[in-house]
Design an enzyme around this catalytic site. Structure first.
Site, PDB file in Angstrom:
ATOM      1  N   CYS A  43     -34.168  -9.429 -53.561  1.00  0.00           N
ATOM      2  CA  CYS A  43     -34.147 -10.340 -52.416  1.00  0.00           C
ATOM      3  C   CYS A  43     -34.373 -11.781 -52.842  1.00  0.00           C
ATOM      4  O   CYS A  43     -33.614 -12.679 -52.482  1.00  0.00           O
ATOM      5  CB  CYS A  43     -35.196  -9.919 -51.398  1.00  0.00           C
ATOM      6  SG  CYS A  43     -35.254 -11.015 -49.958  1.00  0.00           S
ATOM      7  N   CYS A  48     -30.935 -11.731 -50.836  1.00  0.00           N
ATOM      8  CA  CYS A  48     -30.888 -12.360 -49.521  1.00  0.00           C
ATOM      9  C   CYS A  48     -31.303 -13.827 -49.514  1.00  0.00           C
ATOM     10  O   CYS A  48     -30.717 -14.625 -48.776  1.00  0.00           O
ATOM     11  CB  CYS A  48     -31.719 -11.567 -48.521  1.00  0.00           C
ATOM     12  SG  CYS A  48     -33.256 -10.892 -49.150  1.00  0.00           S
ATOM     13  N   LYS A  51     -28.580 -16.000 -51.439  1.00  0.00           N
ATOM     14  CA  LYS A  51     -27.334 -15.834 -50.678  1.00  0.00           C
ATOM     15  C   LYS A  51     -27.396 -16.612 -49.373  1.00  0.00           C
ATOM     16  O   LYS A  51     -26.409 -17.260 -48.975  1.00  0.00           O
ATOM     17  CB  LYS A  51     -27.075 -14.352 -50.416  1.00  0.00           C
ATOM     18  CG  LYS A  51     -25.795 -14.065 -49.665  1.00  0.00           C
ATOM     19  CD  LYS A  51     -25.563 -12.567 -49.581  1.00  0.00           C
ATOM     20  CE  LYS A  51     -26.699 -11.873 -48.857  1.00  0.00           C
ATOM     21  NZ  LYS A  51     -26.541 -10.412 -48.795  1.00  0.00           N
ATOM     22  N   TYR A 178     -21.852  -5.314 -45.751  1.00  0.00           N
ATOM     23  CA  TYR A 178     -22.401  -6.631 -45.443  1.00  0.00           C
ATOM     24  C   TYR A 178     -22.296  -7.588 -46.621  1.00  0.00           C
ATOM     25  O   TYR A 178     -22.032  -8.791 -46.435  1.00  0.00           O
ATOM     26  CB  TYR A 178     -23.852  -6.502 -44.958  1.00  0.00           C
ATOM     27  CG  TYR A 178     -24.865  -6.154 -46.027  1.00  0.00           C
ATOM     28  CD1 TYR A 178     -25.604  -7.150 -46.648  1.00  0.00           C
ATOM     29  CD2 TYR A 178     -25.097  -4.829 -46.401  1.00  0.00           C
ATOM     30  CE1 TYR A 178     -26.542  -6.835 -47.620  1.00  0.00           C
ATOM     31  CE2 TYR A 178     -26.021  -4.512 -47.364  1.00  0.00           C
ATOM     32  CZ  TYR A 178     -26.747  -5.516 -47.976  1.00  0.00           C
ATOM     33  OH  TYR A 178     -27.669  -5.200 -48.952  1.00  0.00           O
ATOM     34  N   GLU A 182     -20.315 -11.091 -46.271  1.00  0.00           N
ATOM     35  CA  GLU A 182     -21.087 -12.323 -46.420  1.00  0.00           C
ATOM     36  C   GLU A 182     -20.506 -13.213 -47.515  1.00  0.00           C
ATOM     37  O   GLU A 182     -20.324 -14.421 -47.321  1.00  0.00           O
ATOM     38  CB  GLU A 182     -22.552 -11.991 -46.706  1.00  0.00           C
ATOM     39  CG  GLU A 182     -23.272 -11.449 -45.484  1.00  0.00           C
ATOM     40  CD  GLU A 182     -24.690 -10.979 -45.763  1.00  0.00           C
ATOM     41  OE1 GLU A 182     -25.466 -10.837 -44.806  1.00  0.00           O
ATOM     42  OE2 GLU A 182     -25.017 -10.739 -46.945  1.00  0.00           O
ATOM     43  N   HIS A 437     -31.800 -22.709 -20.069  1.00  0.00           N
ATOM     44  CA  HIS A 437     -30.478 -23.333 -19.997  1.00  0.00           C
ATOM     45  C   HIS A 437     -30.509 -24.767 -20.503  1.00  0.00           C
ATOM     46  O   HIS A 437     -31.481 -25.479 -20.287  1.00  0.00           O
ATOM     47  CB  HIS A 437     -30.013 -23.313 -18.537  1.00  0.00           C
ATOM     48  CG  HIS A 437     -28.653 -23.878 -18.316  1.00  0.00           C
ATOM     49  ND1 HIS A 437     -27.502 -23.192 -18.649  1.00  0.00           N
ATOM     50  CD2 HIS A 437     -28.260 -25.074 -17.816  1.00  0.00           C
ATOM     51  CE1 HIS A 437     -26.457 -23.937 -18.339  1.00  0.00           C
ATOM     52  NE2 HIS A 437     -26.886 -25.092 -17.841  1.00  0.00           N
ATOM     53  N   GLU A 442     -29.384 -17.508 -23.355  1.00  0.00           N
ATOM     54  CA  GLU A 442     -29.529 -17.207 -21.924  1.00  0.00           C
ATOM     55  C   GLU A 442     -28.542 -16.128 -21.485  1.00  0.00           C
ATOM     56  O   GLU A 442     -28.750 -15.471 -20.452  1.00  0.00           O
ATOM     57  CB  GLU A 442     -29.359 -18.458 -21.095  1.00  0.00           C
ATOM     58  CG  GLU A 442     -27.938 -19.013 -21.056  1.00  0.00           C
ATOM     59  CD  GLU A 442     -27.829 -20.246 -20.179  1.00  0.00           C
ATOM     60  OE1 GLU A 442     -28.248 -20.168 -18.994  1.00  0.00           O
ATOM     61  OE2 GLU A 442     -27.335 -21.284 -20.659  1.00  0.00           O
TER      62      GLU A 442
END
Length: 448
Positions: A43, A48, A51, A178, A182, A437, A442
């Site tokens: 990682c 991760c 990356k 993934y 990615e 908002h 939302e």
């Protein structure tokens, strides 16, 4: 006095191993940790974290173009791969230093050598030293799996992608998971011509069909080429540089770099576990029970090496639970139900709970609520890229079974929403919440 050199000997300084070592030491255990490469594991060092930094860098390609629609006089900008690469690697160095400092401050004895198991209570390091421990923890993670085809040695994996001397003009990526999607997004945004080659007919197996179909559509619109039902046959060097990729049933593909993103295999080769009495499963993973214990009572394993859920936060939870249970007098187990996950593609996607297909298989009839919209920023930027939010609800009790989304900042939004799904909240609870908002998030409380 203990009959062993250490209370705990950890093999592997990745996310799970470091957490286990640190927490066990904080509980008063005498801990050693052996790592043959760098502290931080996949990682932090080559996964991760670096990356995600490349993904941030790649996003500027679109952001700079969009800025013109917002009134900024942005000239045509050149990109320098070496600057991004070197800055990312420097950040990796900094993070590794922090990990080492944390271990040192907790008096964890760090051994920068490969370690192998020699028995239920004994390990040997590459230098020939033998150490005994009351408990051994295997946390060696996983490695990229490379297909067995002629010329595979001419390709790279995600490990080497962070160290490329220059940005390739043409990239072929094998795989549909993934990692493949990615890196496809990264290289494509930075200006490479990207082709994804997949032996099956779909990408991101396990994610909701609607969400992955939307990513495929957007990726094609962005210029990424997909070759489905195209198993790798061989890779050949190309005269003048680069390679030629031969796949089943399709024309050969010329490329400067071919990258294998075809899954990850548990890192158990040569660890000596079988000789110690631990029989690996068919995938080479370490079998463990709910308390991370192998069939040998003194040997435990956490993280990707167990091939349960290959996610960094899961490895950290497992390492922490192991240390609390074995050395902190606080027996704990990891709850694997309703784990959120994300793919940092362009745009990113995220999900938690059951997909629509899974929900129908388990519950029969379910209610589906969707919002298919263009983010406000995309509207003004003149981009047609649409976000999709999807909620799966059990009609018998109104409980939210799954939540899936693709669009800007989807993982950031889902992390908070995952708490609600994990807690078993109902669709009415979302409806009763006043919208914030104007935001993309939302849409989650406006689904009808």
């Amino acid at each position: 006095m203990s009959e062993f050199d250490f209370d705990l000997f950890v093999i592997g300084a990745g996310s799970g191993g470091v957490r286990a070592a640190r927490v066990a030491a904080a509980h008063g255990a005498k801990v050693a940790l052996a790592e043959e490469y760098r502290v931080g594991g996949t990682c932090v060092i080559r996964g991760c974290v670096p990356k995600k930094l490349l993904i941030y860098g790649a996003h500027f390609a679109e952001d700079l173009r969009d800025a013109r629609r917002f009134g900024w006089h942005v000239p045509d900008c050149d990109f320098d791969w070496a600057t991004l690469r070197d800055n990312v690697l420097a950040e990796v160095d900094r993070l590794e230093g922090l990990y080492c400092n944390t271990l040192s401050s907790h008096s964890v004895h760090l051994i920068r050598e490969r370690a192998e198991v020699r028995g239920p209570h004994e390990v040997e390091t590459a230098g020939g030293a033998r150490h005994t421990a009351a408990t051994i923890l295997i946390a060696t993670g996983a490695r990229p799996a490379v297909p067995d085809c002629p010329g595979a040695e001419l390709g790279i994996t995600s490990n080497e992608a962070f160290h490329l001397a220059e940005l390739p003009r043409r990239v072929v990526i094998a795989g549909g998971g993934y990692i493949a999607n990615e890196f496809a997004g990264i290289f494509n945004e930075l200006g490479s011509r990207v082709t994804i080659v997949n032996r099956s007919g779909e990408i991101l197996r396990g994610y909701d069909d609607s969400i992955r179909d939307r990513l495929l559509k957007i990726s094609v619109e962005k210029g990424i080429d997909f070759r489905f039902h195209a198993p790798f046959e061989r890779v050949e060097p190309r005269e003048g540089g680069g390679v030629i990729v031969h796949v089943g049933g399709q024309d050969p593909i010329p490329a400067d770099v071919v990258m294998f993103a075809t899954g990850r295999a548990p890192n158990t080769q040569g660890l000596g576990l079988e000789q110690a009495g631990v029989t690996l499963d068919a995938m080479g993973a370490v079998p463990v029970d709910e308390d991370n214990r192998t069939p040998v009572p003194s040997i435990f394993a956490v993280g990707d090496v167990t091939n349960r859920v290959q996610l960094t936060p899961v490895a950290i939870r497992e390492g922490h639970a192991f240390a609390d249970s074995q050395f902190g007098g606080n027996p704990r187990r990891v709850d694997y139900h309703c784990i959120p996950s994300a793919v940092f593609s362009h745009p990113p996607l995220a999900g938690v709970g059951l997909t629509e297909r899974q929900a129908r298989e388990r519950h029969g009839d379910v209610k589906i609520y969707q919002s298919d919209f263009r983010a406000m920023k995309n509207v003004l930027a003149g981009r047609d890229e649409r976000a999709l939010y999807k909620m799966i609800v059990d009609p018998t009790d109104d409980r939210v079974l799954g939540l899936h989304m693709i669009g800007p900042d989807a993982p950031e939004i889902l992390q908070a929403a995952a708490v609600a799904v994990k807690a078993g909240l109902t669709k009415q609870a979302f409806d009763d919440t006043v919208a914030l908002h104007p935001t993309m998030a939302e849409e989650l409380v406006l689904l009808r």
